[in-house]
Design an enzyme around this catalytic site. Structure first.
Site, PDB file in Angstrom:
ATOM      1  N   TYR A 297       0.840  -1.200   0.000  1.00 58.10           N
ATOM      2  CA  TYR A 297       0.000   0.000   0.000  1.00 58.10           C
ATOM      3  C   TYR A 297       0.871   1.245   0.000  1.00 58.10           C
ATOM      4  CZ  TYR A 297      -4.329   2.560   1.054  1.00 58.10           C
ATOM      5  OH  TYR A 297      -5.436   3.373   1.003  1.00 58.10           O
ATOM      6  N   TYR A 341      -5.801   5.274  -7.165  1.00 59.23           N
ATOM      7  CA  TYR A 341      -6.010   5.212  -5.718  1.00 59.23           C
ATOM      8  C   TYR A 341      -7.413   4.674  -5.467  1.00 59.23           C
ATOM      9  CZ  TYR A 341      -6.670   6.877  -0.911  1.00 59.23           C
ATOM     10  OH  TYR A 341      -6.932   6.972   0.432  1.00 59.23           O
TER      11      TYR A 341
END
Length: 388
Positions: A297, A341
């Site tokens: 991430y 995103y």
């Protein structure tokens, strides 16, 4: 921390389908429409129909309720529905909860989804605009009055301490941005397709909150992503090779807050990631040296370095060198810095593609993939493997 052994969930469920909308800066349609498109695409990929679905999992920060998505997709009865808290930290936990439901026999086919207009609608990067009275809001009250209003500002505090603690400069973060953008440049689905960057580009990008530059911060994206989870046995009869959930875990560390855990003894690490790492390695029976691809991430570059260190891929303070030397393929879709995103859900899809052998930037022989979720918050992670 419990000293218990391997979780019985290992190898009981698999991701059998993935689907997404296009990733854009202005989708031109509702978040519900994006969710439905992604869910239908994932079901098509799995060779299943809406009528096969009996479970749904999403995030708390989602405007498309499970029952509304079910109705809009043409699903029937649901026997399981769930939401996971803490923003991007929920990504891998959606698969965990789906796998738990499948393994327990509560549901047979569970779809995990995330859809939002995070660029054209509510922008998380705009910071806290309004907060209802809550315990979480009270915690933020220790930071907001002093100008720490955005995720970038919260991460910058830990990033600055990390650099100080290990005698590094902000250029250490640039390696993550360069690697992500190189992979994004060859991924047609990525926003930054055809646009790689150099370390010099990173160093020249404007400050957002020191020591974070523009190229240290992820994008804001409109789009949707969905994943279909079912038993390994059923997945074997579907069109694609199963991406087996070898391990799944959630974790919150001591003194945990949402992005503002500034009162811990040490700000140079991510204890919540350490909790997840220990459980994943124990459950999967694997270690850092067994992983073929890492999908980490990357909402902000410093936390990628800290994740590598928490998972034991390298020593403390050595994350930048690890990335620069390319000891492990990282974020082969371009990550949230380069592709989109989607609160980490697109990263899970890339992990599935790597196991299937269908990724745009395919790592030869990849069969063991680590996927992580949002950091700085209670978080989650997965180890996905091939079947057998």
């Amino acid at each position: 921390m419990s000293a218990r052994g391997r979780d019985p969930l290992s190898g009981r469920a698999a991701v059998a389908g993935i689907g997404a909308t296009e990733f854009s800066k202005d989708s031109g349609r509702s978040e519900l429409r994006l969710a439905v498109e992604a869910v239908r695409a994932a079901l098509d990929d799995a060779g299943l129909t809406p009528g096969d679905v009996d479970g749904l999992v999403t995030f708390t920060m989602d405007t498309s309720p499970e029952i509304t998505v079910a109705q809009a997709c043409g699903m029937g009865d649901l026997s399981f529905f769930s939401r996971v808290h803490y923003g991007g930290g929920a990504a891998c936990a959606t698969v965990l909860q789906a796998a738990l439901a499948v393994a327990a026999g509560v549901a047979e086919v569970v779809v995990c989804y995330r859809a939002f207009n995070e660029r054209s609608g509510r922008r998380f990067g705009a910071g806290v605009q309004h907060r209802e009275p809550s315990a979480e809001g009270a915690a933020l009250g220790w930071a907001l009055p002093f100008g720490l209003l955005t995720p970038a500002s919260w991460v910058a505090m830990a990033a600055q301490r990390y650099l100080h603690g290990y005698g590094l400069t902000p250029e250490a973060f640039g390696h993550v941005a360069v690697v992500d953008r190189r992979y994004a440049a060859s991924n047609p689905a990525a926003h930054f397709y055809g646009r790689p960057i150099t370390l010099a580009d990173h160093a020249a990008s404007r400050w957002i909150v020191e020591p974070l530059r523009l190229l240290d911060c992820c994008q804001e994206t409109d789009g949707g992503q969905a994943l279909v989870v079912t038993s390994v046995e059923r997945a074997r009869d579907l069109p694609h090779p199963p991406a087996v959930v070898a391990a799944a875990a959630q974790g919150a560390g001591r003194g945990q807050e949402q992005m503002t855990s500034f009162y811990r003894d040490d700000l140079t690490g991510l204890p919540e990631t350490g909790v997840v790492a220990r459980r994943l390695w124990r459950t999967a029976g694997l270690g850092p040296g067994d992983i073929d691809v890492g999908i980490l991430y990357d909402h902000f570059t410093p936390f990628v370095l800290m994740q590598l260190e928490e998972f034991g891929f390298c020593g403390r303070g050595e994350g930048a060198d690890f990335v620069a030397e390319e000891r492990l393929p990282l974020n082969t879709h371009g990550g949230q810095l380069g592709e989109a995103y989607l609160h980490g859900m697109n990263g899970i899809a890339e992990g599935v593609r790597q196991v299937r052998g269908t990724a745009v930037n395919q790592v030869p022989g990849a069969s063991r993939v680590l996927v992580t979720a949002g950091t700085g918050v209670p978080t989650s992670g997965l180890v996905l493997t091939g079947d057998g």
